[in-house]
Write an enzyme that holds these catalytic residues in place. Structure first.
Site, PDB file in Angstrom:
ATOM      1  CG  HIS A  90      97.189  41.129  21.306  1.00  0.00           C
ATOM      2  ND1 HIS A  90      96.011  41.133  20.585  1.00  0.00           N
ATOM      3  CD2 HIS A  90      97.821  39.974  20.982  1.00  0.00           C
ATOM      4  CE1 HIS A  90      95.941  40.034  19.841  1.00  0.00           C
ATOM      5  NE2 HIS A  90      97.016  39.303  20.062  1.00  0.00           N
ATOM      6  CG  ASP A  92      95.169  44.651  19.048  1.00  0.00           C
ATOM      7  OD1 ASP A  92      95.860  44.150  19.954  1.00  0.00           O
ATOM      8  OD2 ASP A  92      95.511  44.629  17.848  1.00  0.00           O
ATOM      9  CG  ASP A 123      94.785  36.213  18.202  1.00  0.00           C
ATOM     10  OD1 ASP A 123      95.631  36.632  19.015  1.00  0.00           O
ATOM     11  OD2 ASP A 123      94.858  36.408  16.982  1.00  0.00           O
ATOM     12  CD  GLU A 154      99.728  40.553  17.695  1.00  0.00           C
ATOM     13  OE1 GLU A 154     100.552  39.766  17.207  1.00  0.00           O
ATOM     14  OE2 GLU A 154      98.506  40.524  17.426  1.00  0.00           O
ATOM     15  CG  HIS A 418      93.927  36.036  12.600  1.00  0.00           C
ATOM     16  ND1 HIS A 418      95.036  36.576  11.980  1.00  0.00           N
ATOM     17  CD2 HIS A 418      94.088  36.317  13.917  1.00  0.00           C
ATOM     18  CE1 HIS A 418      95.832  37.141  12.874  1.00  0.00           C
ATOM     19  NE2 HIS A 418      95.268  36.986  14.067  1.00  0.00           N
TER      20      HIS A 418
END
Length: 449
Positions: A90, A92, A123, A154, A418
């Site tokens: 992904h 995003d 990520d 995602e 994150h």
């Protein structure tokens, strides 16, 4: 020179190009959350689609779904007799959060000490770049058929989570490479073979119409917050193990963390004990976890001397990869409804659920990828798991009930995905790219035997 050595040299030669592409992607703040500019998501989409076209993917198109960022979809037809591999990632990313806590600006890719820092570097943009690199290692003509699926929402979630199962004809493959995972530690090639399921549970208690003076009435007036705390304390035993009947826990045979390593990875305070007993992998991957992730109660800063009339907790429940998350959710709900602290009834309700996943480890794709990883890293691959969930995995598997699912990626346990100062190691980007290219070759050779 054998082909394995040749692929290694090709990938090494491409590495500056691939890190440059990763930098261009990281510069785009492709956050698909509400309130963020949609043009940045579209810009990242267009860059990925264009780079795939340059990498031999001739049939690139957009899957437009309602209220969902565009999904990049492309295909390279399989040579006669060759298997097909689906590549997932992904483009995003998560929001950056408080940018003052970053050592470098989150959307200014910065290479330092063998790592590239920036939001989305690990990520999952480096995994997208690894797909592109593996295709370019064969000049855009890999020895297997390829279907590429790079989604753009995602991190926030979208209807695409269910789309593959509803349109299986678009996602047919013999092996699915879900590249949104990573290694248990840097330098240790890892195949993620299990994902825990997830369920939400809400617990509420109301005991009074309004707060009453704690001096005048405390000691007899039913305290909602005290009742809630008492109920929550029954979810674990004295060692911190989950104590809810009906939640599955099995022994874990794959790779594991040491206690010290786990403490360092999670940033535990010095001297802080771990919760639970038994191997860490069993606790975080093959057993349940119940975490209080939210609490509605008076904040200490503005608290009055009064008996609290209402309190609510939000529980996040993680269940064994092969347990129905709805079954696990019911077990927690029934447990809490039976507790009745001080005779007080609790209102317990369920929220969202997401299924876990357990991958096969006895097929030709798993064997080929294990060998490919050993060639790339120089050491044997290990099995690991993830305590989190990737909802799309189950939908992809449902579209391909006979396909093998391989979960891997550039992340490692210290990549800070994150979090602040997210980074990817250039060595891991290189090795994932090479492993994927080697996998194409070995999987195709195995199919011809």
């Amino acid at each position: 020179m054998d082909l394995g050595q040749e692929l290694s040299g090709v990938v090494d030669g491409m590495l500056p190009e691939l890190t440059g592409l990763l930098g261009r992607l990281v510069e785009i703040p492709s956050i698909a959350f509400p309130g963020y500019p949609e043009e940045n998501v579209r810009k990242a989409h267009d860059l990925v689609a264009g780079e795939l076209r340059k990498s031999g993917v001739g049939e690139v198109r957009v899957l437009e779904l309602p209220e969902t960022s565009p999904v990049v979809y492309g295909r390279i037809p399989a040579p006669e007799g060759a298997p097909t591999v689906l590549l997932y990632g992904h483009y995003d990313v998560q929001p950056a959060g408080d940018e003052s806590l970053w050592h470098t600006p989150p959307f200014t890719p910065t290479e330092r000490d063998g790592a590239i820092y920036g939001r989305g570097a690990a990520d999952c943009k480096a995994n997208v770049v690894a797909h592109i690199g593996a295709l370019r290692a064969f000049g855009g003509k890999p020895p297997v058929g390829v279907t590429v699926v790079i989604e753009g929402q995602e991190e926030y979630g979208s209807v695409f989570d269910d789309y593959p199962a509803e349109h299986p004809e678009l996602f047919q493959a013999d092996a699915l490479l879900i590249c949104d995972a990573g290694n248990i530690r840097a330098g240790q090639p890892t195949l993620v073979t299990a994902l825990r399921g997830v369920a939400d549970v809400f617990v509420e208690v109301r005991t009074l119409d309004a707060p009453v003076h704690s001096g005048q009435f405390g000691g007899a007036a039913p305290d909602a917050l005290l009742a809630l705390i008492s109920a929550l304390s029954t979810l674990h035993d004295a060692d911190g193990n989950v104590a809810v009947a009906g939640l599955r826990r099995d022994s874990w045979q794959g790779a594991n963390y040491t206690d010290q390593e786990f403490a360092e990875v999670t940033g535990m305070a010095p001297g802080m004990p771990l919760l639970g007993t038994g191997p860490i992998g069993e606790r975080i991957w093959y057993g349940p976890a119940i975490t209080v992730i939210g609490l509605d109660a008076p904040p200490t800063k503005t608290a009055a001397s009064a008996v609290v009339p209402y309190a609510k907790a939000y529980l996040n429940v993680r269940v064994h990869p092969q347990q129905d998350p709805a079954e696990g959710q019911r077990a927690v709900i029934e447990h809490l409804r039976k507790v009745k602290p001080y005779g007080i009834e609790l209102e317990v309700t369920g929220g969202d659920v997401g299924a876990g996943f357990a991958a096969r480890t006895d097929g030709p794709a798993y064997t080929a990828m294990s060998a490919a990883m050993k060639r790339a890293w120089g050491v044997d691959a290990v099995d690991s798991a993830m305590g989190g969930s990737i909802p799309l995995t189950n939908s992809m598997a449902a579209a391909n009930p006979d396909a093998e699912v391989l979960m891997l990626g550039v992340e490692d346990s210290r990549c800070n995905m994150h979090g602040f100062n997210e980074r990817v190691l250039v060595s891991e980007l290189r090795n994932v790219t090479l492993a994927e290219a080697e996998f194409f070759r070995l999987f195709a050779e195995g199919a011809r035997r």
